[in-house]
Write a protein that holds these residues in place. Structure first.
Motif, mmCIF file in Angstrom:
data_model
loop_
_atom_site.group_PDB
_atom_site.id
_atom_site.type_symbol
_atom_site.label_atom_id
_atom_site.label_comp_id
_atom_site.label_asym_id
_atom_site.label_seq_id
_atom_site.Cartn_x
_atom_site.Cartn_y
_atom_site.Cartn_z
ATOM 1 N N TYR A 116 0.815 -1.213 0.000
ATOM 2 C CA TYR A 116 0.000 0.000 0.000
ATOM 3 C C TYR A 116 0.855 1.272 0.000
ATOM 4 C CZ TYR A 116 -3.971 -3.040 0.970
ATOM 5 O OH TYR A 116 -4.932 -4.022 0.872
ATOM 6 N N CYS A 117 2.080 1.159 0.492
ATOM 7 C CA CYS A 117 3.000 2.313 0.508
ATOM 8 C C CYS A 117 4.309 1.893 -0.157
ATOM 9 C CB CYS A 117 3.259 2.787 1.927
ATOM 10 S SG CYS A 117 1.773 3.162 2.865
ATOM 11 N N PRO A 118 4.393 1.938 -1.489
ATOM 12 C CA PRO A 118 5.565 1.419 -2.219
ATOM 13 C C PRO A 118 6.894 2.027 -1.795
ATOM 14 C CG PRO A 118 3.756 1.928 -3.724
ATOM 15 C CD PRO A 118 3.365 2.472 -2.393
ATOM 16 N N SER A 119 6.895 3.242 -1.264
ATOM 17 C CA SER A 119 8.152 3.914 -0.910
ATOM 18 C C SER A 119 8.526 3.758 0.560
ATOM 19 C CB SER A 119 8.047 5.411 -1.242
ATOM 20 O OG SER A 119 7.853 5.591 -2.626
ATOM 21 N N SER A 120 7.893 2.799 1.251
ATOM 22 C CA SER A 120 8.114 2.669 2.694
ATOM 23 C C SER A 120 9.366 1.884 3.055
ATOM 24 C CB SER A 120 6.905 1.993 3.342
ATOM 25 O OG SER A 120 6.755 0.670 2.835
ATOM 26 N N ALA A 121 9.894 1.056 2.126
ATOM 27 C CA ALA A 121 11.065 0.185 2.382
ATOM 28 C C ALA A 121 10.818 -0.766 3.538
ATOM 29 C CB ALA A 121 12.315 1.025 2.659
ATOM 30 N N SER A 122 9.537 -1.063 3.811
ATOM 31 C CA SER A 122 9.198 -1.880 4.981
ATOM 32 C C SER A 122 9.550 -3.355 4.796
ATOM 33 C CB SER A 122 7.706 -1.744 5.305
ATOM 34 O OG SER A 122 6.918 -2.024 4.165
ATOM 35 N N PHE A 123 9.614 -3.830 3.535
ATOM 36 C CA PHE A 123 9.987 -5.236 3.321
ATOM 37 C C PHE A 123 11.426 -5.470 3.777
ATOM 38 C CE2 PHE A 123 11.727 -8.717 0.732
ATOM 39 C CZ PHE A 123 10.845 -9.721 1.088
ATOM 40 N N GLN A 124 12.337 -4.537 3.444
ATOM 41 C CA GLN A 124 13.730 -4.665 3.877
ATOM 42 C C GLN A 124 13.824 -4.667 5.407
ATOM 43 O OE1 GLN A 124 12.660 -3.286 0.859
ATOM 44 N NE2 GLN A 124 14.101 -1.597 0.680
ATOM 45 N N VAL A 125 12.998 -3.838 6.042
ATOM 46 C CA VAL A 125 12.994 -3.784 7.511
ATOM 47 C C VAL A 125 12.554 -5.132 8.076
ATOM 48 C CG1 VAL A 125 11.963 -2.695 9.538
ATOM 49 C CG2 VAL A 125 12.556 -1.303 7.546
ATOM 50 N N GLY A 126 11.489 -5.704 7.487
ATOM 51 C CA GLY A 126 10.987 -6.996 7.952
ATOM 52 C C GLY A 126 12.014 -8.102 7.806
ATOM 53 N N ILE A 127 12.669 -8.153 6.642
ATOM 54 C CA ILE A 127 13.701 -9.172 6.394
ATOM 55 C C ILE A 127 14.869 -8.997 7.365
ATOM 56 C CG2 ILE A 127 15.524 -9.820 4.757
ATOM 57 C CD1 ILE A 127 12.978 -11.172 4.072
ATOM 58 N N THR A 128 15.280 -7.749 7.599
ATOM 59 C CA THR A 128 16.393 -7.467 8.507
ATOM 60 C C THR A 128 16.061 -7.913 9.924
ATOM 61 O OG1 THR A 128 17.072 -5.571 7.154
ATOM 62 C CG2 THR A 128 17.912 -5.673 9.403
ATOM 63 N N ILE A 129 14.844 -7.622 10.385
ATOM 64 C CA ILE A 129 14.423 -8.035 11.732
ATOM 65 C C ILE A 129 14.459 -9.559 11.858
ATOM 66 C CG2 ILE A 129 12.446 -8.165 13.301
ATOM 67 C CD1 ILE A 129 11.677 -5.338 12.322
ATOM 68 N N SER A 130 13.947 -10.256 10.838
ATOM 69 C CA SER A 130 13.903 -11.719 10.881
ATOM 70 C C SER A 130 15.297 -12.333 10.848
ATOM 71 C CB SER A 130 13.065 -12.254 9.712
ATOM 72 O OG SER A 130 11.704 -11.938 9.903
ATOM 73 N N LEU A 131 16.167 -11.806 10.006
ATOM 74 C CA LEU A 131 17.542 -12.316 9.945
ATOM 75 C C LEU A 131 18.293 -12.017 11.243
ATOM 76 C CD1 LEU A 131 18.512 -11.441 6.258
ATOM 77 C CD2 LEU A 131 18.058 -13.700 7.213
ATOM 78 N N LEU A 132 17.967 -10.897 11.866
ATOM 79 C CA LEU A 132 18.561 -10.567 13.160
ATOM 80 C C LEU A 132 18.110 -11.573 14.221
ATOM 81 C CD1 LEU A 132 20.462 -8.361 14.238
ATOM 82 C CD2 LEU A 132 18.450 -7.034 14.882
ATOM 83 N N MET A 133 16.828 -11.978 14.161
ATOM 84 C CA MET A 133 16.313 -12.993 15.081
ATOM 85 C C MET A 133 17.037 -14.326 14.885
ATOM 86 S SD MET A 133 12.223 -12.238 14.854
ATOM 87 C CE MET A 133 11.838 -13.873 15.487
ATOM 88 N N ILE A 134 17.240 -14.720 13.619
ATOM 89 C CA ILE A 134 17.954 -15.969 13.320
ATOM 90 C C ILE A 134 19.393 -15.878 13.809
ATOM 91 C CG2 ILE A 134 18.769 -17.474 11.463
ATOM 92 C CD1 ILE A 134 15.760 -17.623 11.980
ATOM 93 N N PHE A 135 20.002 -14.705 13.655
ATOM 94 C CA PHE A 135 21.376 -14.491 14.110
ATOM 95 C C PHE A 135 21.469 -14.612 15.631
ATOM 96 C CE2 PHE A 135 24.546 -11.353 15.642
ATOM 97 C CZ PHE A 135 25.697 -11.999 15.212
ATOM 98 N N PHE A 136 20.518 -13.993 16.343
ATOM 99 C CA PHE A 136 20.509 -14.090 17.809
ATOM 100 C C PHE A 136 20.305 -15.536 18.257
ATOM 101 C CE2 PHE A 136 19.061 -9.426 18.193
ATOM 102 C CZ PHE A 136 20.375 -9.015 18.342
#
Length: 373
Positions: A198-218
């Motif tokens: 709904y907001c193409p310029s939000s870059a929220s997908f990158q944020v979501g992926i980063t949070i998830s990869l950070l969880m896997i890293f922890f």
């Protein structure tokens, strides 16, 4: 200008976090297994996603030679990277769950959606099905954007369903704890995807992926702290913390099995320390396979050196005696260039204090050395 600054800040934060995980992960890991290489691929694709998104937002609407072509190439790479993250994640979860790589036939079947996307990307310049860059060098979505999202999410959803299915159906507490974090991976990216739809310029997908990869890293870091690197069993520090939690005003049942590798020093002296390490790994594999199959709620620890310890909560003396007999038979089945046998001691009782825990532990230890001598 404010929107561009927001995109820059979001992507640069994600970029730095992902780069840190990549560098730290590779610094700590000397030998890269297939699983670790795939995780590296996911990190690099995610880093690329942040870079492409920032460049696209910066170049969008800029009028200079070749920018139209640059925007088309960058958007194509962004689309492809997003899908490849999902595909690589499916591979990663499969290896973590089943301890083996996908079969070649299955891989080829799963690559069909990627080939479809590649065809759509290559033909997009002519039909503008996925996206279009207009005469002012402004990006617009095409009708094919939904196909792209479906293809990308097909892999992540499939990985989530697989991890959830195994988590529900496995009897092993050990395996359930190992797999469950991969189920939670999907939560942040799916929220980010909905926002970005709904907001193409939000870059929220990158944020979501980063949070998830950070969880896997922890989770990876937590495993490194809690597990013995040679056998994969929990270490002595985790065992001591567990015993501390049993100190309560209420009685708790406790069963302990102590296991010691017989004549381990002779194996090291005659065959070398590498073979000695392999003997410990073989011992751990036998124990893990036996308890997953027969007593999946058991906790397995490497107590130190060539000693292992198994903790359970509902085993009586008769059941413990049966386990000892069956484990002895399992080790007798091994075909090794050296004799690999174990001494086993066990004990059980109700505990509520440090003294009662120590009593059960010492009895199991005493019984083990009684057999050894």
């Amino acid at each position: 200008m404010q929107s561009l600054l927001y995109i820059f800040e979001i992507n640069i934060i994600c970029f730095i976090v992902l780069l840190f995980i990549f560098n730290y992960y590779n610094y700590k890991t000397i030998k890269h297994s297939t699983r670790e290489r795939i995780f590296n691929h996911i990190l690099l694709l995610s880093i690329g996603l942040c870079f492409f998104d920032f460049c696209l937002e910066f170049l969008n609407g800029k009028m200079f030679n070749l920018n139209h072509l640059i925007l088309e190439i960058m958007n194509s790479l962004y689309y492809f990277s997003m899908t490849m993250i999902g595909y690589k994640w499916l591979n990663y979860v499969y290896i973590c769950t089943f301890k083996k790589d996908l079969q070649t036939k299955v891989k080829r079947l799963l690559q069909i959606p990627i080939l479809i996307l590649m065809f759509l990307i290559l033909t997009n310049h002519f039909n503008h099905f996925l996206f279009v860059i207009d005469s002012n060098n402004l990006y617009h979505r095409g009708m094919g954007i939904y196909i792209h999202w479906i293809i990308s999410w097909f892999y992540i959803v499939l990985a989530t369903i697989m991890s959830l299915y195994v988590t529900i159906h496995t009897k092993s507490k050990f395996q359930r704890k190992e797999i469950l974090p991969y189920f939670y991976f999907v939560i942040a990216p799916i929220i980010g995807s909905i926002i970005q739809m709904y907001c193409p310029s939000s870059a929220s997908f990158q944020v979501g992926i980063t949070i998830s990869l950070l969880m896997i890293f922890f989770n990876y870091q937590n495993n490194m702290i809690q597990k013995d690197p040679l056998t994969g069993f929990k270490n002595r520090q985790v065992l001591e913390r567990y015993f501390d939690r049993l100190i309560t005003p209420y009685l708790s049942p406790l069963s302990i099995i102590m296991i010691d590798v017989n004549k381990f020093k002779r194996i090291n002296d005659e065959y070398g320390h590498l073979v000695g390490d392999q003997a410990l790994q073989t011992t751990a594999t036998v124990l893990k396979n036996y308890f997953i199959q027969n007593h999946p709620s058991s906790d397995l620890y490497r107590y130190g050196g060539d000693e292992f310890l198994i903790v359970h909560h509902s085993l009586d003396q008769q059941e413990l005696k049966k386990i000892k007999q069956e484990l002895t038979q399992e080790f007798q089945k091994l075909d090794m260039p050296y004799s690999l046998t174990v001494s086993i001691g066990y004990s059980c009782g109700n505990v509520y204090s440090e003294e009662t825990i120590k009593k059960v532990f010492q009895e199991a230890d005493k019984n083990m050395y009684k057999q050894k001598n």
